[in-house]
Scaffold this active site. Structure first.
Site, PDB file in Angstrom:
ATOM      1  N   GLY A 152       5.088  61.246 -29.799  1.00  0.00           N
ATOM      2  CA  GLY A 152       3.819  61.773 -30.257  1.00  0.00           C
ATOM      3  C   GLY A 152       3.574  63.154 -29.674  1.00  0.00           C
ATOM      4  O   GLY A 152       4.164  63.538 -28.662  1.00  0.00           O
ATOM      5  N   CYS A 153       2.691  63.903 -30.309  1.00  0.00           N
ATOM      6  CA  CYS A 153       2.441  65.282 -29.872  1.00  0.00           C
ATOM      7  C   CYS A 153       1.721  65.326 -28.524  1.00  0.00           C
ATOM      8  O   CYS A 153       2.145  66.051 -27.608  1.00  0.00           O
ATOM      9  CB  CYS A 153       1.658  66.040 -30.939  1.00  0.00           C
ATOM     10  SG  CYS A 153       0.195  65.172 -31.566  1.00  0.00           S
ATOM     11  N   TYR A 154       0.647  64.557 -28.373  1.00  0.00           N
ATOM     12  CA  TYR A 154      -0.043  64.535 -27.077  1.00  0.00           C
ATOM     13  C   TYR A 154       0.882  64.049 -25.952  1.00  0.00           C
ATOM     14  O   TYR A 154       0.935  64.667 -24.878  1.00  0.00           O
ATOM     15  CB  TYR A 154      -1.282  63.641 -27.139  1.00  0.00           C
ATOM     16  CG  TYR A 154      -2.469  64.210 -27.863  1.00  0.00           C
ATOM     17  CD1 TYR A 154      -3.001  65.457 -27.523  1.00  0.00           C
ATOM     18  CD2 TYR A 154      -3.097  63.497 -28.885  1.00  0.00           C
ATOM     19  CE1 TYR A 154      -4.109  65.972 -28.189  1.00  0.00           C
ATOM     20  CE2 TYR A 154      -4.205  64.003 -29.554  1.00  0.00           C
ATOM     21  CZ  TYR A 154      -4.708  65.236 -29.205  1.00  0.00           C
ATOM     22  OH  TYR A 154      -5.800  65.740 -29.861  1.00  0.00           O
ATOM     23  N   THR A 156       4.049  64.320 -25.615  1.00  0.00           N
ATOM     24  CA  THR A 156       5.004  65.367 -25.246  1.00  0.00           C
ATOM     25  C   THR A 156       4.371  66.353 -24.281  1.00  0.00           C
ATOM     26  O   THR A 156       4.960  66.721 -23.255  1.00  0.00           O
ATOM     27  CB  THR A 156       5.507  66.101 -26.501  1.00  0.00           C
ATOM     28  OG1 THR A 156       6.272  65.181 -27.300  1.00  0.00           O
ATOM     29  CG2 THR A 156       6.384  67.292 -26.135  1.00  0.00           C
ATOM     30  N   SER A 157       3.146  66.772 -24.577  1.00  0.00           N
ATOM     31  CA  SER A 157       2.486  67.784 -23.744  1.00  0.00           C
ATOM     32  C   SER A 157       2.115  67.251 -22.369  1.00  0.00           C
ATOM     33  O   SER A 157       1.997  68.024 -21.410  1.00  0.00           O
ATOM     34  CB  SER A 157       1.232  68.312 -24.454  1.00  0.00           C
ATOM     35  OG  SER A 157       0.217  67.317 -24.507  1.00  0.00           O
TER      36      SER A 157
END
EC number: 1.2.1.38
Length: 349
Positions: A152-154, A156-157
């Site tokens: 997921g994008c969140y 990863t960050s």
């Protein structure tokens, strides 16, 4: 160098599908041979996305696993959650390698999936086989996988800065706070009231507080680093911009740990990683620094009054947070250099 493969994208007309086309168009080892879309079946991809005129010969097909596998050797599955797990088992049975961009294969527990996604998992036997596709942390398992669950994008960050620190015992796993902001493309392309211009413009809001589906994904993987269960306090926010994620992580350091030690640890860990940059003392990243790229930038500081550490990380949610990571995984799975088709500099302004 790997060989050239025929590539299919299922769900090619969502934002991640369109971004996959943009990235793969310049990949010497990917021949786009099949793109699917139920809504736009029969239409040129250039009709759906007018910026993709260079690949206007690609005609959207109805979703058909058999035809996709006949047309392609490697499949990017950019279908919605639940739909993806209905399709992926057949793709694998037909011999395709798959990168799945939904959440359907990220969690190792079918029970956890059912709790957070409100439905029973249809292919629980595949969950142990799916490699988690964050290359900087799980590179070796990705290389040998037939199924990779794109992160997921969140997560990863958040995971890129926190994973090494938990591994080294430098932060308290019981006190992890992640405050994340995302551009609206992270909500997908389907029309919804909450993502209308008049609803978003000149505004800024939190959403799904303590209930976002990326929470179990982060807790599952960060627990691997910590060697124990972890509970993250995570709050996502929606920004009135199209791209970008900025995550601010608040962390309680363990004894003797300060910002310089944390920065040094992250710099050492990511020194040879082409897509991760740890900024020098005093610098903080901005989403505009990574727009359109597969980069993650992070900055480290500390609040001397409270003794807490603060790490800020940024990614482009559609590239490093989705399609760029998927291409990075494709490269690892097929023997291409990991940076192939991903070495473009960020766009600015």
């Amino acid at each position: 160098m790997g060989r050239t493969l025929r590539v299919a994208i299922l769900g090619a007309t969502g934002y991640t599908g369109g971004e996959l086309i943009r990235l793969l168009h310049r990949h010497p080892g990917a021949e786009l041979s099949f793109v699917s879309s139920e809504r736009f079946a029969g239409q040129s991809i250039a009709k759906v996305y007018t910026h993709l005129q260079a690949v206007g010969h690609l005609i959207c097909q109805p979703m058909d696993a058999k035809k996709a596998c006949e047309a392609a050797d490697f499949i990017f599955c950019a279908l919605p959650h639940v739909t993806s797990m209905e399709v992926v088992p057949e793709l694998l049975q037909r011999g395709a390698k798959v990168v799945d961009l939904s959440a359907d294969f990220r969690l190792k527990s079918a029970e956890t999936y059912a709790h957070w996604y409100g439905t029973q998992h249809l292919a629980p036997e595949l969950l142990p086989q799916a490699a988690y596709g964050l290359p900087e942390l799980f590179r070796e398992s990705i290389k040998g996988a037939n199924l990779v669950a794109n992160p997921g994008c969140y997560p990863t960050s958040v995971q890129l800065p926190l994973f090494p620190l938990l591994q080294e015992g430098m932060i308290d796993p019981a006190l992890v706070i992640a405050d994340s902001k995302s551009g609206v493309s992270g909500a997908g392309r389907s029309p919804a009231q909450g993502t209308l211009f008049a609803e978003l413009s000149e505004g800024f809001k939190a959403y799904k507080v303590e209930a976002h589906r990326h929470i179990p994904e982060m807790e599952q993987n960060l627990a691997l680093a910590a060697g124990k269960e972890i509970k993250i306090r995570f709050t996502p926010h929606l920004l009135p911009q199209s791209r970008g994620i900025l995550s601010t992580c608040y962390l309680r350091p363990t004894s003797g740990v300060n910002a310089q030690r944390v920065r040094d640890t992250l710099m050492t860990r990511y020194r040879d990683e082409p897509f991760v940059t740890v900024l020098p003392h005093g610098d903080m990243p901005a989403t505009s620094d990574v727009r359109g790229s597969n980069a993650c930038h992070m900055g480290v500081t500390e609040d001397l009054r409270s003794g807490w550490l603060i790490i800020v990380s940024v990614i482009d949610n559609l590239v490093k947070g989705a399609s760029g990571a998927a291409v990075q995984n494709f490269n690892l799975m097929t023997g291409w250099d990991e940076t192939t088709a991903l070495d473009s500099l960020p766009m600015f302004p």
